[in-house]
Every structure is written in structure tokens, then in C-alpha cells.
Scaffold this motif. Structure first.
Motif, PDB file in Angstrom:
ATOM      1  N   ILE A   1     -20.519  59.847   2.740  1.00  0.00           N
ATOM      2  CA  ILE A   1     -19.451  58.918   2.363  1.00  0.00           C
ATOM      3  C   ILE A   1     -18.711  58.436   3.607  1.00  0.00           C
ATOM      4  O   ILE A   1     -18.631  59.130   4.604  1.00  0.00           O
ATOM      5  CB  ILE A   1     -18.463  59.517   1.336  1.00  0.00           C
ATOM      6  N   MET A   2     -18.202  57.252   3.513  1.00  0.00           N
ATOM      7  CA  MET A   2     -17.304  56.631   4.489  1.00  0.00           C
ATOM      8  C   MET A   2     -17.905  56.326   5.856  1.00  0.00           C
ATOM      9  O   MET A   2     -17.669  55.249   6.394  1.00  0.00           O
ATOM     10  CB  MET A   2     -16.030  57.442   4.644  1.00  0.00           C
ATOM     11  N   ILE A   3     -18.637  57.264   6.472  1.00  0.00           N
ATOM     12  CA  ILE A   3     -19.253  56.942   7.767  1.00  0.00           C
ATOM     13  C   ILE A   3     -20.675  57.488   7.847  1.00  0.00           C
ATOM     14  O   ILE A   3     -21.008  58.500   7.231  1.00  0.00           O
ATOM     15  CB  ILE A   3     -18.467  57.507   8.976  1.00  0.00           C
ATOM     16  N   ASN A   4     -21.502  56.801   8.629  1.00  0.00           N
ATOM     17  CA  ASN A   4     -22.837  57.303   8.935  1.00  0.00           C
ATOM     18  C   ASN A   4     -23.262  56.781  10.310  1.00  0.00           C
ATOM     19  O   ASN A   4     -22.447  56.226  11.042  1.00  0.00           O
ATOM     20  CB  ASN A   4     -23.842  56.907   7.827  1.00  0.00           C
ATOM     21  N   GLU A   5     -24.551  56.951  10.633  1.00  0.00           N
ATOM     22  CA  GLU A   5     -25.009  56.640  11.990  1.00  0.00           C
ATOM     23  C   GLU A   5     -24.979  55.141  12.303  1.00  0.00           C
ATOM     24  O   GLU A   5     -25.088  54.752  13.455  1.00  0.00           O
ATOM     25  CB  GLU A   5     -26.422  57.225  12.234  1.00  0.00           C
ATOM     26  N   THR A   6     -24.789  54.290  11.269  1.00  0.00           N
ATOM     27  CA  THR A   6     -24.745  52.849  11.542  1.00  0.00           C
ATOM     28  C   THR A   6     -23.308  52.309  11.613  1.00  0.00           C
ATOM     29  O   THR A   6     -23.102  51.146  11.960  1.00  0.00           O
ATOM     30  CB  THR A   6     -25.499  52.051  10.444  1.00  0.00           C
ATOM     31  N   THR A   7     -22.324  53.131  11.271  1.00  0.00           N
ATOM     32  CA  THR A   7     -20.927  52.669  11.280  1.00  0.00           C
ATOM     33  C   THR A   7     -20.497  52.301  12.700  1.00  0.00           C
ATOM     34  O   THR A   7     -20.572  53.125  13.612  1.00  0.00           O
ATOM     35  CB  THR A   7     -19.987  53.766  10.737  1.00  0.00           C
ATOM     36  N   LYS A   8     -20.067  51.053  12.870  1.00  0.00           N
ATOM     37  CA  LYS A   8     -19.619  50.613  14.195  1.00  0.00           C
ATOM     38  C   LYS A   8     -18.129  50.917  14.346  1.00  0.00           C
ATOM     39  O   LYS A   8     -17.319  50.528  13.509  1.00  0.00           O
ATOM     40  CB  LYS A   8     -19.887  49.125  14.369  1.00  0.00           C
ATOM     41  N   ILE A   9     -17.814  51.597  15.452  1.00  0.00           N
ATOM     42  CA  ILE A   9     -16.474  52.182  15.608  1.00  0.00           C
ATOM     43  C   ILE A   9     -15.771  51.694  16.873  1.00  0.00           C
ATOM     44  O   ILE A   9     -16.387  51.586  17.937  1.00  0.00           O
ATOM     45  CB  ILE A   9     -16.595  53.732  15.671  1.00  0.00           C
ATOM     46  N   LEU A  10     -14.468  51.420  16.730  1.00  0.00           N
ATOM     47  CA  LEU A  10     -13.617  51.156  17.899  1.00  0.00           C
ATOM     48  C   LEU A  10     -12.718  52.374  18.142  1.00  0.00           C
ATOM     49  O   LEU A  10     -12.367  53.082  17.198  1.00  0.00           O
ATOM     50  CB  LEU A  10     -12.710  49.945  17.658  1.00  0.00           C
TER      51      LEU A  10
END
Lengths: 293, 372
Positions: free
Chosen positions: A3-12
Motif C-alpha cells: 500500500i501507498m508506496i512501492n519500487e516505482t513511487t517517485k519521491i522528493l
């Protein structure tokens, strides 16, 4: 899935060039997180840990759209940075900083609600989908991937519980820290609903504490869930009227007591561990009973 | 930080919320002159604990002589263990009606919350739920006059009084925002000679917002000396009355550690969340605080995670060598380099464990043997 984040989530990372920001950026990168930019006003153009630094969120978003942002700036600056992220189009905002003023937190939540942004924190350790991505400050070494979701109000106590799970060979889908402040973004219910909908989560561990009525409210939702919930609560022995570190952890006028929470959780069908090391056994028991049913 | 009634009322007055005519005194001198001007008075001790009236903290006097005597009397007493240093002498009111009005926040809804009731004058917890009006406030809109008018309608107020109470509500919300308040309460909000005014005032402001407080926000010290010392070190500390001094890192794990001490048959002397630091100075300061409360044994529970345990161990050893610790000390240490940390501690004669259950069992055993 998680849920909410995985290896494709682009993060600042907002406040990446500070001491905390730099250290935790390296730790997050190590855990697999896809960090695409850091924000530090006046330091645009620099590169830290191979990640480009921008002066503003808007500038970073022009280069590449990020879905999530994490805030490491001092409490005074949190409101401004949170507004910047929300206004800039971020969808998941994680605020690590503690001691954010109450009114700032309420203003952030009001703006986030309007823009449909989910806020984790303030005063949270963040969230992690082990072996995929981490947005936060927890030690990578205690997590292993698996199918148990964890949602907690408190930081080190969840490390304790997660370590027990990991030792017992029970991996985690996603671990989410709601934050220890009086006003935080996500509630237990918001996270439980996502775990309930996640096909790869089989059971949920809820780590709560005395004070407020978050666990009692969560119980109403737990009643409707198909997946088992195992709870552990801190503060069983706390005397009324004493605030135990967390702004919310206080028994006032007999409300938010350990007993009222246990009664509500048990009535909703949750398993309640009275000692931290009982959690992993209860998870195994809950999963076995679910299989039989 | 809680403000005294007279401070809250000063803020009310300068911001246009009417309060009774009154004056602050630190001795009985001058009380007689004031009473000669205003007539019968209420003399109110300025202490931060609730239930002041029941504890004898409010007295009434009808003439200057009586007022002087009672002022002197109050200034020589303690209310719930707190010495009375300041009194507020106010003109006695002929109260026609008592209301309750407060603005605070609803943590679960993440919004400011207005609470009002036509049954004022008693603690709001004692008022029946159906007599209490609660209204969440959208911060994007604020508390606008229309909402205040609706609340006064629900309170059953009409005419001039309704108008005045609605104005007070709007001003109260403005103060709530301006002063970063956690709570502003007027109980009772009274009607006297057909006008509304704040007969009492409570205000708690957010310590985390202290960096932007103006000069008009007074400073009130609520902490004990030990708690003050802990605050300077960035440690969250609460004194309890048990046997074992406890230090841990993180509020939740500290609470859970206290629970375990109970579970194993002893009791904690304190709650101490030492936060994330592992420096020698912080550790030494924390241990000094623990030892100052004379516990029978010490338990340190560090779930370091990223923190390096060998460094924590070195800090503890250095502190142990510089302070004379006469009571048994048990340490639980988990995190990066935990094996090295535990080995180091054992070499220096300090019991240390990786598992919390072992550590708690050990420290409780020390206390029990000593007690036997």
C-alpha cells in the motif's frame, strides 16, 4: 502489491542537504526508494548521493513528476514546505519533523483535504514496503518483505514489534507510522482500509497507545474487515493525567484508557497481545484460524 | 502552557471581550481602596489547577475591611498543594444567566472545535451530552458571524444578548488562532444587567508555537525542577512513584517498558523518553536525573535501529566511571553493532541483553532480592 508506496513511487526529499536529510536519503536509496529530486532553496543545481537538488518543488516537478515527498526541515518551516508540496501536486506527503505547531498541522490537513493529498505524520518514522521502497527514518535491517501490514502510532515501539515479527519469520507488506502528534494526517481507519483492499496483505498488526479514541474508532472499522487484526497497546500501567511523551498519550477524565481500547478491539474481533512478544504468535494463530474458517 | 485567569482576561479585555472590573494583587495592600471604589467583590486565587472554587480558592467580601482580611487569608494558603502568590479581586456580579463557551481542537477530525452550552458554571464534563453544542470549524473559512448566530439560536438566546454572545464567539476564535491556543474556555460566560461578559477565563497555548509568540504572551513555569532540567536536555520526563528508574528512546517504547516492569511485579520510578541521541553528555544528564530520584535499580532500554550500539555503550561506560552509581543497572541494547556494544558493557560489569524480556526480568530480580 503493497500500500501507498512501492519500487516505482517517485519521491522528493524536502530538506535533503541538511544532516538528517542527507543521511536518511542514503538509507532510503539503499532500501530501493526511487528518489528523483531533493529540495533545498538556494542549493539548486547541486547533486547529493547522485540525486539532483532543486530550489523549489515546482522546479523539480517540471523536470519530472513525483508522487510522494518527505519533509526533513525544522518545525518552524514545515507548514511552508508542506503547502509547497501539496500545491505542487504531490499526492502522498510524509512529515518526519516533530514539534510542528498544532495550528500549522491543522492548516496543513485542511489544505491537504481540499487537494486530496494523503499526509503521513507529523512526528512519524514514515512508511516502508520492505525490499521495495522506504520513505522515512527507520532502520532497514529489521524489516523483511511479506504479507502482514503494520500500522502504528509510535516509532521505536513499532521497531520492537516488527523485529519480533521478523525474528519469527513473518514478513511485512507495508509498515506505516501515523505519527505521535495530536493532529496527524492519516488515521488507523485510512490505513486499515488500504490493507483490507490490498490483495497481498493477509493480516494487519495495529500498534496503539493510551490517549485519544483512535483505537476505539478503528474498532468500528475492524468489525467490517475480512482480514484478521492483531493489536498491541502501550500504556497499560500509565497513571491518569500524566502525559507520556507523545502529545496524545494521556488519559484525561477517564477517556482513552487501556481497558476501554482493549474492550473495543476485542468486541470488534481483533486479537489483543498483552506482551510485545506475543504479537508474532497471535499473527500465526490468526492466520491459521482464518484458513480453517 | 496554561495561562493564569488574570492573564487570559487581560488578553480578552485588550481584544474586545468584556470582563468584570478587577485588579491583580500580590499582597493585601491596596485591596481596601479598590473595594471602596467598586463595592462587594469576589477574591480569586490565581492557581493553575482546576476545581479552585471547591478547594476554597475563591472568597467573597462586601466591604473593604472584610476584603483585606480575606485577601490576606488567601495569600497565606495553598490550593491543592500550590502556594497562592497572586489574587484577582473582581467586582461581584449579579448573574442572570450562566453559559459555557470554549474553542479547542478535535484531534480525530483535525479541526478546531467550538463547544457551547446554556448550562454553564459547572464543569462541562458534568453537563448532559444533549445540552452541549459542538461545531467543527473549517480553517479555510474560520468562524464566521452566521455560524455564531446559529449557535446562539441553538443556545436559546435572543435579542441583544444573542448578538453580544455571537460577537464574543467570533472574537474568541480569532484569539484561538492569534495565540496558537490549544484551548480557550469561558466558563461561565455570564449575563449581567442584560450584557454578556467573561466571568472566568482559561487559556492554554501551544508550546511548540512559542517561537512566534508576541510580547503579550506571558511565560508561566509549570514544571518541577527535575522536569525543567530534563526539558533543557531535550528529554521527555515524568516522575512516578515506583522503584525502578527507567530510560528508553521513544515515547511508545518507554510506555511499553513501564508496562512490562508492572507485568514482572515491580513499578517504575519515572517515565523518561531520552529521544534519539547517544552522546555522552545527554546520557550523563539523563542518568543524573534518574539517580536524583533515588531508584532501587536502573533499566535502560535502547532500541537503536540506526544508532550505533558500541557508541551508546561507550557513553554509558564513560558516565558510569564519572558518576558513582550505587544501584544495579541493567541495559537492553538493540541496533547497529549490538553484539559489540553488549560485549563492551559486560566487560565493564554492566548487565546487558538483546531481549527486552530478559532485561526486565533481571532488573526486577535485583529489586526483589534487595527488598527481601
Amino acid at each position: 502489491m503493497t500500500i501507498m508506496i512501492n519500487e516505482t513511487t517517485k519521491i522528493l526529499v524536502q530538506g535533503m542537504t541538511g544532516k538528517q536529510g542527507q543521511f536518511h536519503t542514503s538509507q532510503m536509496l539503499e532500501s530501493g526508494s526511487k528518489i528523483i529530486g531533493g529540495i533545498s532553496p538556494g542549493k539548486g543545481g547541486q547533486v547529493v548521493h547522485g540525486v539532483p537538488i532543486y530550489d523549489t518543488v515546482e522546479e523539480a516537478m517540471m523536470a519530472e513528476i513525483a508522487e510522494a515527498s518527505v519533509i526533513f526541515v525544522p518545525a518552524k518551516q514545515v507548514k511552508d514546505c508542506a503547502f509547497e508540496a501539496i500545491d505542487g501536486g504531490i499526492k502522498t506527503l510524509v512529515i518526519i519533523t516533530e514539534h510542528v505547531p498544532l495550528h500549522d498541522a491543522m492548516e496543513i490537513m485542511a489544505f491537504a483535504e481540499r487537494k486530496q493529498v494523503q499526509v503521513v505524520g507529523p512526528n512519524t518514522f514514515g512508511l516502508i514496503s520492505p525490499s521495495k521502497a522506504k520513505i522515512g527514518i527507520m532502520p532497514n535491517s529489521i524489516f523483511i518483505p511479506g504479507s502482514v501490514g503494520v500500522v502504528a502510532r509510535s516509532g521505536t515501539l513499532s521497531y520492537e514489534i516488527v523485529s519480533q515479527l521478523t525474528k519469527a519469520g513473518i514478513g511485512q507488506s507495508t509498515v506505516v507510522g501515523l505519527g505521535g502528534d495530536r493532529v496527524v494526517g492519516l488515521s488507523f481507519i485510512d490505513v486499515l482500509a488500504q490493507f483490507e483492499a490490498d490483495p497481498e496483505t493477509n493480516a494487519v498488526v495495529l500498534v496503539g497507545e493510551i490517549g485519544g479514541n483512535a483505537e476505539e474508532e478503528a474498532s468500528l472499522f475492524i468489525k467490517t474487515m475480512s482480514k484478521p487484526v492483531i493489536a498491541f497497546l502501550a500504556g497499560k500501567s500509565a497513571p491518569p493525567g500524566k502525559r507520556m511523551g507523545h502529545a496524545g498519550a494521556i488519559i484525561e477524565r477517564g477517556k482513552g484508557t487501556y481497558d476501554s481500547k482493549v474492550v473495543a478491539l476485542k468486541a470488534a474481533g481483533a486479537y489483543v497481545a498483552s506482551l510485545p512478544w506475543e504479537v508474532s504468535d497471535l499473527v500465526k494463530k490468526a492466520l491459521a484460524e482464518k484458513k480453517e474458517a | 502552557m496554561k495561562l493564569y485567569e488574570y492573564m487570559a482576561k487581560e488578553i480578552f479585555k485588550t481584544n474586545g471581550i468584556p470582563v468584570p472590573q478587577g485588579r491583580v494583587f500580590t499582597s493585601a495592600e491596596g485591596v481596601a481602596d479598590f473595594v471602596a471604589q467598586v463595592g462587594p467583590v469576589a477574591i480569586k486565587s490565581q492557581v493553575l489547577s482546576g476545581g479552585r472554587g471547591k478547594a476554597g480558592g475563591i472568597k467573597f467580601a462586601s466591604d473593604p475591611l472584610e476584603a483585606t482580611d480575606k485577601a490576606r487569608e488567601l495569600l497565606a494558603t495553598e490550593i491543592k498543594g500550590l502556594k497562592v502568590d497572586i489574587i484577582l479581586v473582581e467586582q461581584k456580579l449579579r448573574i442572570e444567566k450562566e453559559l459555557y463557551l470554549a474553542i479547542t481542537y478535535d484531534g480525530a477530525r483535525r479541526k478546531p472545535l467550538l463547544i457551547a452550552s446554556a448550562a454553564g458554571g459547572v464543569e462541562i464534563e458534568q453537563v448532559a451530552e444533549e445540552k452541549i453544542i459542538k461545531r467543527l470549524i473549517d480553517m479555510n473559512v474560520g468562524l464566521q458571524p452566521y455560524a455564531a448566530r446559529e449557535i446562539t439560536r441553538q443556545l436559546g438566546l435572543t435579542g441583544q444578548i444573542a448578538k453580544e454572545v455571537a460577537t464574543i464567539m467570533v472574537k474568541l476564535y480569532q484569539l484561538f488562532r492569534k495565540y496558537d491556543a490549544e484551548l480557550i474556555e469561558i466558563n461561565p460566560l455570564v449575563v449581567v444587567d442584560s450584557h454578556a461578559l467573561a466571568a472566568d477565563g482559561k487559556m492554554t497555548v501551544d508550546d511548540d508555537a512559542a517561537f512566534r509568540f508576541g510580547k503579550d504572551v506571558p511565560f508561566v513555569e509549570e514544571k518541577t525542577a527535575v522536569e525543567q532540567r530534563a526539558a533543557e536536555l531535550g528529554i521527555s520526563y515524568v516522575e512516578l512513584d515506583g522503584e525502578i528508574g527507567v530510560m528508553a528512546n521513544g515515547a511508545g517504547i518507554t510506555m511499553a517498558t513501564l508496562d512490562l516492569i508492572h507485568e514482572f511485579g515491580s513499578s517504575p520510578r519515572n517515565f523518561m523518553d531520552a529521544g534519539g541521541g547517544s552522546s555522552k553528555e545527554a546520557t550523563a544528564g539523563a542518568l543524573e536525573i534518574l539517580l536524583s530520584t533515588q531508584p532501587k535499580a536502573l533499566l535502560i532500554n535502547i532500541f537503536g535501529g540506526i544508532t550505533r550500539c558500541d557508541e551508546v555503550a561507550k557513553a554509558i561506560i564513560q558516565v558510569k566511571e564519572s558518576i558513582d552509581i550505587k544501584v544495579p543497572m541493567v541495559i537492553r541494547l538493540v541496533g547497529t553493532n549490538e553484539e559489540a556494544g553488549i560485549a563492551l558493557l559486560r566487560e565493564h560489569g554492566i548487565e546487558s541483553y538483546r531481549n527486552i524480556d530478559e532485561a526486565v526480568a533481571k532488573v526486577v530480580a535485583f529489586v526483589k532480592v534487595k527488598g527481601a
